[in-house]
Write a protein that holds these residues in place. Structure first.
Motif, PDB file in Angstrom:
ATOM      1  N   TRP A  21     -57.955  39.790 -16.865  1.00  0.00           N
ATOM      2  CA  TRP A  21     -57.933  39.031 -15.627  1.00  0.00           C
ATOM      3  C   TRP A  21     -56.535  38.976 -15.034  1.00  0.00           C
ATOM      4  N   ALA A  22     -56.504  38.816 -13.726  1.00  0.00           N
ATOM      5  CA  ALA A  22     -55.265  38.475 -13.027  1.00  0.00           C
ATOM      6  C   ALA A  22     -55.388  37.035 -12.564  1.00  0.00           C
ATOM      7  N   VAL A  23     -54.399  36.215 -12.893  1.00  0.00           N
ATOM      8  CA  VAL A  23     -54.384  34.807 -12.507  1.00  0.00           C
ATOM      9  C   VAL A  23     -53.173  34.583 -11.603  1.00  0.00           C
ATOM     10  N   LEU A  24     -53.418  34.003 -10.444  1.00  0.00           N
ATOM     11  CA  LEU A  24     -52.363  33.789  -9.452  1.00  0.00           C
ATOM     12  C   LEU A  24     -51.817  32.371  -9.586  1.00  0.00           C
ATOM     13  N   LEU A  25     -50.505  32.264  -9.727  1.00  0.00           N
ATOM     14  CA  LEU A  25     -49.886  30.945  -9.817  1.00  0.00           C
ATOM     15  C   LEU A  25     -49.951  30.233  -8.472  1.00  0.00           C
ATOM     16  N   PRO A  26     -50.261  28.926  -8.456  1.00  0.00           N
ATOM     17  CA  PRO A  26     -50.246  28.172  -7.197  1.00  0.00           C
ATOM     18  C   PRO A  26     -48.838  28.106  -6.630  1.00  0.00           C
ATOM     19  N   THR A  27     -48.746  27.791  -5.336  1.00  0.00           N
ATOM     20  CA  THR A  27     -47.456  27.675  -4.667  1.00  0.00           C
ATOM     21  C   THR A  27     -46.587  26.650  -5.379  1.00  0.00           C
ATOM     22  N   GLY A  28     -45.353  27.011  -5.676  1.00  0.00           N
ATOM     23  CA  GLY A  28     -44.422  26.114  -6.333  1.00  0.00           C
ATOM     24  C   GLY A  28     -44.478  26.130  -7.846  1.00  0.00           C
ATOM     25  N   ARG A  29     -45.544  26.666  -8.415  1.00  0.00           N
ATOM     26  CA  ARG A  29     -45.685  26.640  -9.877  1.00  0.00           C
ATOM     27  C   ARG A  29     -44.765  27.663 -10.544  1.00  0.00           C
ATOM     28  N   PRO A  52     -62.685  32.940 -17.060  1.00  0.00           N
ATOM     29  CA  PRO A  52     -62.393  33.740 -18.251  1.00  0.00           C
ATOM     30  C   PRO A  52     -62.751  32.978 -19.519  1.00  0.00           C
ATOM     31  N   ARG A  53     -62.997  33.726 -20.588  1.00  0.00           N
ATOM     32  CA  ARG A  53     -63.377  33.131 -21.859  1.00  0.00           C
ATOM     33  C   ARG A  53     -62.207  33.174 -22.845  1.00  0.00           C
ATOM     34  N   PRO A  54     -62.170  32.244 -23.804  1.00  0.00           N
ATOM     35  CA  PRO A  54     -61.089  32.270 -24.796  1.00  0.00           C
ATOM     36  C   PRO A  54     -60.951  33.640 -25.438  1.00  0.00           C
ATOM     37  N   GLY A  55     -59.720  34.092 -25.532  1.00  0.00           N
ATOM     38  CA  GLY A  55     -59.426  35.405 -26.087  1.00  0.00           C
ATOM     39  C   GLY A  55     -59.221  36.469 -25.031  1.00  0.00           C
ATOM     40  N   ASP A  56     -59.736  36.243 -23.812  1.00  0.00           N
ATOM     41  CA  ASP A  56     -59.546  37.228 -22.746  1.00  0.00           C
ATOM     42  C   ASP A  56     -58.065  37.387 -22.426  1.00  0.00           C
ATOM     43  N   ARG A  57     -57.688  38.593 -22.031  1.00  0.00           N
ATOM     44  CA  ARG A  57     -56.300  38.884 -21.681  1.00  0.00           C
ATOM     45  C   ARG A  57     -56.046  38.497 -20.224  1.00  0.00           C
ATOM     46  N   VAL A  58     -54.831  38.024 -19.961  1.00  0.00           N
ATOM     47  CA  VAL A  58     -54.499  37.532 -18.629  1.00  0.00           C
ATOM     48  C   VAL A  58     -53.148  38.081 -18.195  1.00  0.00           C
ATOM     49  N   ALA A  59     -53.102  38.562 -16.960  1.00  0.00           N
ATOM     50  CA  ALA A  59     -51.847  38.891 -16.302  1.00  0.00           C
ATOM     51  C   ALA A  59     -51.563  37.783 -15.291  1.00  0.00           C
ATOM     52  N   VAL A  60     -50.448  37.101 -15.432  1.00  0.00           N
ATOM     53  CA  VAL A  60     -50.082  36.001 -14.551  1.00  0.00           C
ATOM     54  C   VAL A  60     -49.191  36.551 -13.440  1.00  0.00           C
ATOM     55  N   LEU A  61     -49.589  36.272 -12.189  1.00  0.00           N
ATOM     56  CA  LEU A  61     -48.876  36.834 -11.050  1.00  0.00           C
ATOM     57  C   LEU A  61     -48.485  35.770 -10.047  1.00  0.00           C
ATOM     58  N   ARG A  67     -46.412  40.014  -7.756  1.00  0.00           N
ATOM     59  CA  ARG A  67     -45.484  40.381  -8.829  1.00  0.00           C
ATOM     60  C   ARG A  67     -46.009  39.811 -10.146  1.00  0.00           C
ATOM     61  N   LEU A  68     -45.870  40.612 -11.198  1.00  0.00           N
ATOM     62  CA  LEU A  68     -46.275  40.182 -12.537  1.00  0.00           C
ATOM     63  C   LEU A  68     -45.145  39.374 -13.156  1.00  0.00           C
ATOM     64  N   VAL A  69     -45.460  38.147 -13.633  1.00  0.00           N
ATOM     65  CA  VAL A  69     -44.433  37.294 -14.224  1.00  0.00           C
ATOM     66  C   VAL A  69     -44.700  36.966 -15.691  1.00  0.00           C
ATOM     67  N   ALA A  70     -45.908  37.234 -16.184  1.00  0.00           N
ATOM     68  CA  ALA A  70     -46.204  36.914 -17.580  1.00  0.00           C
ATOM     69  C   ALA A  70     -47.517  37.557 -18.000  1.00  0.00           C
ATOM     70  N   LEU A  71     -47.689  37.673 -19.306  1.00  0.00           N
ATOM     71  CA  LEU A  71     -48.954  38.070 -19.913  1.00  0.00           C
ATOM     72  C   LEU A  71     -49.385  36.975 -20.884  1.00  0.00           C
ATOM     73  N   PRO A 120     -57.658  33.079  -6.781  1.00  0.00           N
ATOM     74  CA  PRO A 120     -56.791  32.629  -7.870  1.00  0.00           C
ATOM     75  C   PRO A 120     -57.081  33.306  -9.200  1.00  0.00           C
ATOM     76  N   VAL A 121     -58.318  33.791  -9.391  1.00  0.00           N
ATOM     77  CA  VAL A 121     -58.685  34.505 -10.613  1.00  0.00           C
ATOM     78  C   VAL A 121     -59.431  35.770 -10.231  1.00  0.00           C
ATOM     79  N   THR A 122     -58.963  36.908 -10.697  1.00  0.00           N
ATOM     80  CA  THR A 122     -59.570  38.194 -10.358  1.00  0.00           C
ATOM     81  C   THR A 122     -59.798  38.999 -11.626  1.00  0.00           C
ATOM     82  N   ALA A 123     -60.996  39.511 -11.809  1.00  0.00           N
ATOM     83  CA  ALA A 123     -61.279  40.374 -12.956  1.00  0.00           C
ATOM     84  C   ALA A 123     -60.561  41.704 -12.789  1.00  0.00           C
ATOM     85  N   LEU A 124     -60.013  42.208 -13.894  1.00  0.00           N
ATOM     86  CA  LEU A 124     -59.288  43.470 -13.884  1.00  0.00           C
ATOM     87  C   LEU A 124     -59.976  44.484 -14.782  1.00  0.00           C
ATOM     88  N   ALA A 125     -59.937  45.734 -14.365  1.00  0.00           N
ATOM     89  CA  ALA A 125     -60.352  46.804 -15.274  1.00  0.00           C
ATOM     90  C   ALA A 125     -59.341  46.902 -16.401  1.00  0.00           C
TER      91      ALA A 125
END
Length: 207
Positions: A21-29, A52-61, A67-71, A120-125
């Motif tokens: 998944w790609a997770v987008l940080l809210p403004t200011g976060r 997303p379910r526990p264990g799923d991988r996440v890219a935080v943007l 921009r990618l800021v965390a995994l 705010p949450v997008t499934a990724l291949a």
């Protein structure tokens, strides 16, 4: 880079049993996450977003531009009180999305312009997630640092000075107080940081 929601529709999962998944940080976060170290990221207000379910991988943007800021990986939320069916005035507490960080790049975000975000949450291949994580490269080598915070304080005793010190730290925090950091054993390389970025503290150099 493309997103892929098909595996969420038909119920199929990748070979390792996790979705991406790609997770987008809210403004200011982003600024808050960059200033203070956190082991996890908790997001609320995602009631209409895919879950997303526990264990799923996440890219935080962060957005504008992406921009990618965390995994990280999705962790189970705890401490949520369920709605009481016998109390009509009770409200169901929203369960936050909890992401346990596995890699951070808040100081040097990685461009992700080719990624199309649906919200705010997008499934990724899986291939899209691998492309993002590969852009981070190998993690930097960890080394010891000396971090200090010096405040001139007037007080009647050492104990009072310490109490005033912590009061100022809590009141002003990293947004106003400069922290001084240097590699262990090389104090001459000391740098001042404010707002998580290097800040010049020599007024003569500003002239």
């Amino acid at each position: 880079m493309t997103t892929d929601t098909a595996h969420r529709v038909d119920g199929a999962r990748p070979a390792d049993g996790t979705d991406s998944w790609a997770v987008l940080l809210p403004t200011g976060r982003y600024e808050a996450e960059r200033l203070v170290h956190h082991d996890t990221l908790e997001l609320t207000g995602l009631t209409d977003a895919p879950r997303p379910r526990p264990g799923d991988r996440v890219a935080v943007l962060v957005d504008a531009p992406p921009r990618l800021v965390a995994l990280g990986r999705v962790a189970a939320a705890s401490g949520q009180e369920p709605e009481d069916p016998d109390d009509p005035q009770s409200e169901r507490a929203e369960t936050p999305l909890v992401v346990a960080y596995t890699r951070r790049a808040f100081d040097e975000p990685v461009p992700a312009d080719a990624l199309a975000l649906d919200g705010p949450v997008t499934a990724l291949a899986p291939t899209a997630f691998r492309e993002l994580s590969d852009r981070l490269g190998p993690p930097p080598q960890r080394r010891p640092w000396l971090v200090s915070l010096d405040l001139p304080i007037e007080a009647g005793s050492p104990a009072e000075a310490v109490r005033l010190f912590w009061a100022y730290v809590q009141e002003l925090g990293p947004r106003e107080l400069p922290a001084f950091v240097s590699p262990f054993g090389d104090e001459l390389a000391m740098q001042a940081f404010v707002l998580g970025a290097e800040a010049n503290q020599d007024p003569e150099e500003d002239d």
